[in-house]
Design an enzyme around this catalytic site. Sequence first.
Site, PDB file in Angstrom:
ATOM      1  N   ILE A 151       0.824  -1.208   0.000  1.00  0.00           N
ATOM      2  CA  ILE A 151       0.000   0.000   0.000  1.00  0.00           C
ATOM      3  C   ILE A 151       0.864   1.268   0.000  1.00  0.00           C
ATOM      4  O   ILE A 151       0.420   2.332  -0.433  1.00  0.00           O
ATOM      5  CB  ILE A 151      -0.952  -0.025   1.229  1.00  0.00           C
ATOM      6  CG1 ILE A 151      -2.186   0.824   1.001  1.00  0.00           C
ATOM      7  CG2 ILE A 151      -0.236   0.388   2.500  1.00  0.00           C
ATOM      8  CD1 ILE A 151      -3.276   0.612   2.058  1.00  0.00           C
TER       9      ILE A 151
ATOM     10  N   HIS B  72       5.955 -12.233   5.433  1.00  0.00           N
ATOM     11  CA  HIS B  72       5.806 -11.777   4.050  1.00  0.00           C
ATOM     12  C   HIS B  72       7.163 -11.478   3.451  1.00  0.00           C
ATOM     13  O   HIS B  72       8.058 -10.977   4.126  1.00  0.00           O
ATOM     14  CB  HIS B  72       4.899 -10.538   3.965  1.00  0.00           C
ATOM     15  CG  HIS B  72       5.280  -9.437   4.897  1.00  0.00           C
ATOM     16  ND1 HIS B  72       4.959  -9.463   6.237  1.00  0.00           N
ATOM     17  CD2 HIS B  72       5.955  -8.286   4.706  1.00  0.00           C
ATOM     18  CE1 HIS B  72       5.427  -8.366   6.818  1.00  0.00           C
ATOM     19  NE2 HIS B  72       6.048  -7.642   5.907  1.00  0.00           N
TER      20      HIS B  72
HETATM   21  P1  5GP Z   1       6.967  -5.006   7.223  1.00  0.00           P
HETATM   22  O1  5GP Z   1       7.555  -3.707   7.708  1.00  0.00           O
HETATM   23  O2  5GP Z   1       6.111  -5.674   8.266  1.00  0.00           O
HETATM   24  O3  5GP Z   1       8.007  -5.933   6.652  1.00  0.00           O
HETATM   25  O4  5GP Z   1       6.082  -4.644   5.983  1.00  0.00           O
HETATM   26  C1  5GP Z   1       4.723  -4.440   6.057  1.00  0.00           C
HETATM   27  C2  5GP Z   1       4.322  -3.809   4.744  1.00  0.00           C
HETATM   28  O5  5GP Z   1       2.922  -3.898   4.616  1.00  0.00           O
HETATM   29  C3  5GP Z   1       4.697  -2.323   4.640  1.00  0.00           C
HETATM   30  O6  5GP Z   1       5.552  -2.137   3.526  1.00  0.00           O
HETATM   31  C4  5GP Z   1       3.339  -1.626   4.476  1.00  0.00           C
HETATM   32  O7  5GP Z   1       3.392  -0.551   3.572  1.00  0.00           O
HETATM   33  C5  5GP Z   1       2.440  -2.745   3.982  1.00  0.00           C
HETATM   34  N1  5GP Z   1       1.044  -2.610   4.363  1.00  0.00           N
HETATM   35  C6  5GP Z   1       0.575  -2.228   5.585  1.00  0.00           C
HETATM   36  N2  5GP Z   1      -0.771  -2.232   5.596  1.00  0.00           N
HETATM   37  C7  5GP Z   1      -1.162  -2.620   4.359  1.00  0.00           C
HETATM   38  C8  5GP Z   1      -2.446  -2.805   3.763  1.00  0.00           C
HETATM   39  O8  5GP Z   1      -3.503  -2.636   4.364  1.00  0.00           O
HETATM   40  N3  5GP Z   1      -2.464  -3.207   2.461  1.00  0.00           N
HETATM   41  C9  5GP Z   1      -1.318  -3.419   1.745  1.00  0.00           C
HETATM   42  N4  5GP Z   1      -1.450  -3.807   0.483  1.00  0.00           N
HETATM   43  N5  5GP Z   1      -0.095  -3.252   2.292  1.00  0.00           N
HETATM   44  C10 5GP Z   1      -0.013  -2.864   3.578  1.00  0.00           C
END
Ligand code: 5GP
Length: 108
Positions: free
Chosen positions: A32, A101
């Site tokens: 997002i 992820h």
């Molecule tokens: P992390 O920091 O946990 O590795 O990455 C989480 C990712 O999820 C971030 O890059 C953030 O922008 C993305 N993200 C957070 N909320 C959402 C959402 O509701 N939808 C989508 N498509 N991505 C999200």
Amino acid sequence: MKKKCLFCQIANRETPTEILFENDLLVVFKDIKPAAPLHLLIVPKKHIRSINDLTESDRPILSELLMTAKDMAERQGIAESGYRLFFNVERGGGQLIFHLHLHLIGGW
Ligand code: 5GP
Ligand code: ZN
């Protein structure tokens, strides 16, 4: 009851996120808040908190995440120009969503 995990909700299609690819083990959708022209998240359907929580039986999932990343890079036309794949692990590693992820970024 505790609020359900966001990525479980997306994987179960309980939110309106566009799914670019799906198979038995995982889903792929756009981040997002993209950190690059193309930023995909490759997400197992099984709820696993982080890389730290993988078990022996999760080997097929891990392998599928990587093979799907390779296929998605090809399909999106960024395989040749190059891309980055990474996992953030726990808070110190920058993880914000505690459902495993794989990030795929590229398209520069
Ligand atoms: P992390 O920091 O946990 O590795 O990455 C989480 C990712 O999820 C971030 O890059 C953030 O922008 C993305 N993200 C957070 N909320 C959402 C959402 O509701 N939808 C989508 N498509 N991505 C999200
Ligand atoms: Zn989850």
